[in-house]
Design a protein around this motif. Structure first.
Motif, PDB file in Angstrom:
ATOM      1  N   VAL A 234      -5.312  73.346  16.926  1.00 29.96           N
ATOM      2  CA  VAL A 234      -6.410  74.297  16.668  1.00 29.96           C
ATOM      3  C   VAL A 234      -5.742  75.937  16.856  1.00 29.96           C
ATOM      4  O   VAL A 234      -4.820  76.399  17.181  1.00 29.96           O
ATOM      5  N   ARG A 251     -13.224  73.784  20.076  1.00 31.17           N
ATOM      6  CA  ARG A 251     -12.878  73.450  18.894  1.00 31.17           C
ATOM      7  C   ARG A 251     -12.371  72.365  18.178  1.00 31.17           C
ATOM      8  O   ARG A 251     -11.680  71.187  19.040  1.00 31.17           O
ATOM      9  N   GLN A 254      -8.345  69.935  14.144  1.00 32.45           N
ATOM     10  CA  GLN A 254      -7.611  70.456  12.536  1.00 32.45           C
ATOM     11  C   GLN A 254      -6.110  69.835  12.417  1.00 32.45           C
ATOM     12  O   GLN A 254      -5.454  69.544  12.920  1.00 32.45           O
TER      13      GLN A 254
END
Length: 398
Positions: A234, A251, A254
Motif C-alpha cells: 500500500v 486500502r 496492490q
C-alpha cells in the motif's frame, strides 16, 4: 679443397639392422623437432581462428587470468575497464518494475492503518492496525506475516542532477527515492485477520517537506526455507491526504513494485580460457539524506549459474559519500559451458564504522544476467566482447 670433419663425425650408428652416420641421425632428430614445432603452431592458430567471430576480436590474454584468485579481489585500476559504454537511459530505469519482478504469492487483502503529522514538531506517526481478507494459506499454523514500512522522500524535486531530470521528463511516475526511515512490525502467526497495533514515529529534518513523502507499507510472508515473499503493498502519498489530524485509512493491497534508490557502475568480463566471470564493482551513487563520516557502504555479490549457487563474496567497507568508489574485482568460476542460466545479484548495505558489530541495513539490490527466455543487455554485450570488460550503470532498487 677438402674439408676435414671431426673424427667422430663419420661414426656410424646401428639401429634396426641399419647403419647410419652420426650426421644423418642428427639431421633426422632436427627434422622431428621442426615438425613438432610446426604442429604446435598450427594448433594455436586453429584455436585463434575459433574465436574470431566476436565483433571486437580476442586480443591478448588478460593479465588477470594468470593471477592468483585470492589476489584478484583486491584494488583494481579503474582505467583497466572500458568506460566507453553508454549509461542506461532513463526509460530503462523506469522499466525496472517490469524486468526485475520477484515471484509473488497472489493474496488479496485489506490493510487498516492510521497516519498523523505534527507540523509544529515535524513528527510523523504511523500505526499499523489490522490486515483483513487474506485468501491463501491464511489458516495454516506456519503462516506468518509482518509489515515493512518505508518513508520515501522524492529528493529529485529541486535536485540539480541530470539523471533525475531525465527521468522526470520521460516518465513522471518514475522517481529517485531516498529512504528516510525503515521499520518492521511484529510477526503474527496463523491468523487470517492479523492484528498488529504497532506504532512508529520519526522526526523529519527541516529541509524535508512532508508533501514530497510517500509512505510504503509492504506485507510480507515469512518463508523459513526461502526469502520473505511479498503479498502486496500500500502506498500513501502525503500530498493526497490531510494528515494534520490523525486519520484512519484502509486500502487494498496492490502488486508490489521496486523503487529506484541509486545507481551502480558495474563491469562484466568473461574469461573463456579459465572459464571465469569477472565482476567489477566500481562506483555506487545512493540518494541519502546526508552522508556522515561514521557511515560506510559494503556490497555482497552472489552468482547462481546453471542452477548452482556459488559462494557469495563480500567487498571491503568504504566510507560513504555521494559517489562511493569501490574499484574492486571479483571472480567466479563457470564450470559448465555453455551457460544456460546465470543470475548475478549485487546487494548494497550501509553500516556504522565506529561500531564493530553494527547491524547492516540493506539499501538496495541490482539483479542481472540471463535465463532460458531473457538475457540482460549487459550480459549480451559481455558475451560479444570476450576478454574485454564492459561497463554499464544499473539501477539500485529496493
Amino acid at each position: 679443397m677438402k674439408m676435414d670433419y671431426p673424427p667422430y663425425w663419420n661414426f656410424k650408428i646401428s639401429y634396426g639392422g641399419m647403419i647410419l652416420p652420426v650426421k644423418y641421425a642428427l639431421l633426422i632428430i632436427a627434422v622431428v623437432f621442426l615438425l613438432g614445432t610446426l604442429s604446435i603452431l598450427a594448433w594455436q592458430a586453429c584455436r585463434y581462428c575459433v574465436h574470431t567471430h566476436t565483433p571486437q576480436g580476442i586480443g591478448d590474454y588478460s593479465a588477470s587470468e594468470d593471477k592468483n584468485p585470492e589476489q584478484q579481489c583486491r584494488e583494481v585500476d579503474t582505467n583497466r575497464f572500458s568506460l566507453s559504454s553508454t549509461t542506461l537511459s532513463a526509460s530503462e530505469y523506469c522499466q525496472l518494475n517490469g524486468d526485475m519482478k520477484e515471484e509473488l504469492v497472489k493474496v488479496g487483502g485489506l490493510l487498516r492503518f492510521s497516519v498523523h503529522y505534527d507540523h509544529i514538531q515535524s513528527h510523523v506517526v504511523v500505526t499499523i492496525l489490522q490486515l483483513e481478507r487474506l485468501q491463501q494459506h491464511c489458516h495454516s499454523s506456519d503462516f506468518q506475516v509482518f509489515v515493512r514500512l518505508l518513508l520515501l522522500w522524492d529528493k529529485s524535486q529541486g535536485a540539480e542532477m541530470e539523471v533525475y531530470q531525465d527521468i522526470k521528463d520521460q516518465q513522471k511516475e518514475c522517481f529517485m527515492w531516498t529512504v528516510i526511515q525503515e521499520w518492521r512490525s511484529c510477526i503474527v502467526r496463523g491468523s487470517s485477520c492479523p492484528v498488529f497495533g504497532d506504532q512508529f514515529s520519526s522526526v523529519l529534518q527541516e529541509h524535508i517537506r512532508p508533501h514530497l513523502i510517500t509512505l510504503k507499507m509492504e506485507v510480507r510472508h515469512i518463508d523459513t526455507f526461502s526469502k520473505h515473499k511479498a503479498l502486496g503493498e500500500v502506498r500513501v502519498p502525503f500530498n493526497e491526504l490531510n494528515i494534520s489530524t490523525p486519520v484512519e485509512l484502509q486500502r487494498e493491497l496492490q502488486v508490489p513494485q521496486k523503487d529506484l534508490v541509486g545507481e551502480l557502475l558495474l563491469s562484466l568480463n568473461f574469461l573463456p580460457t579459465l572459464q571465469r566471470l569477472e565482476i567489477g564493482l566500481l562506483k555506487v551513487k545512493v540518494a541519502t539524506i546526508n552522508t556522515s563520516s561514521i557511515t560506510a557502504l559494503c556490497a555482497r555479490i552472489s552468482v547462481m549459474c546453471n542452477q548452482y549457487r556459488q559462494k557469495s563474496q563480500k567487498s571491503s567497507v568504504v566510507a560513504h559519500s555521494f559517489v562511493t568508489v569501490f574499484n574492486e574485482a571479483f571472480y567466479f568460476p563457470l564450470s559448465e559451458v555453455p551457460v544456460v542460466q546465470c543470475k548475478i545479484s549485487v546487494s548494497i548495505f550501509q553500516k556504522e564504522i565506529m561500531k564493530r558489530k553494527s547491524p547492516k541495513r540493506l539499501i538496495g539490490q541490482v539483479i542481472l544476467g540471463k535465463d532460458k527466455t531473457f538475457e540482460d543487455k549487459h550480459w549480451t554485450h559481455m558475451m560479444r566482447s570476450v576478454r574485454h570488460p564492459v561497463t554499464l550503470w544499473h539501477a539500485i532498487v529496493i
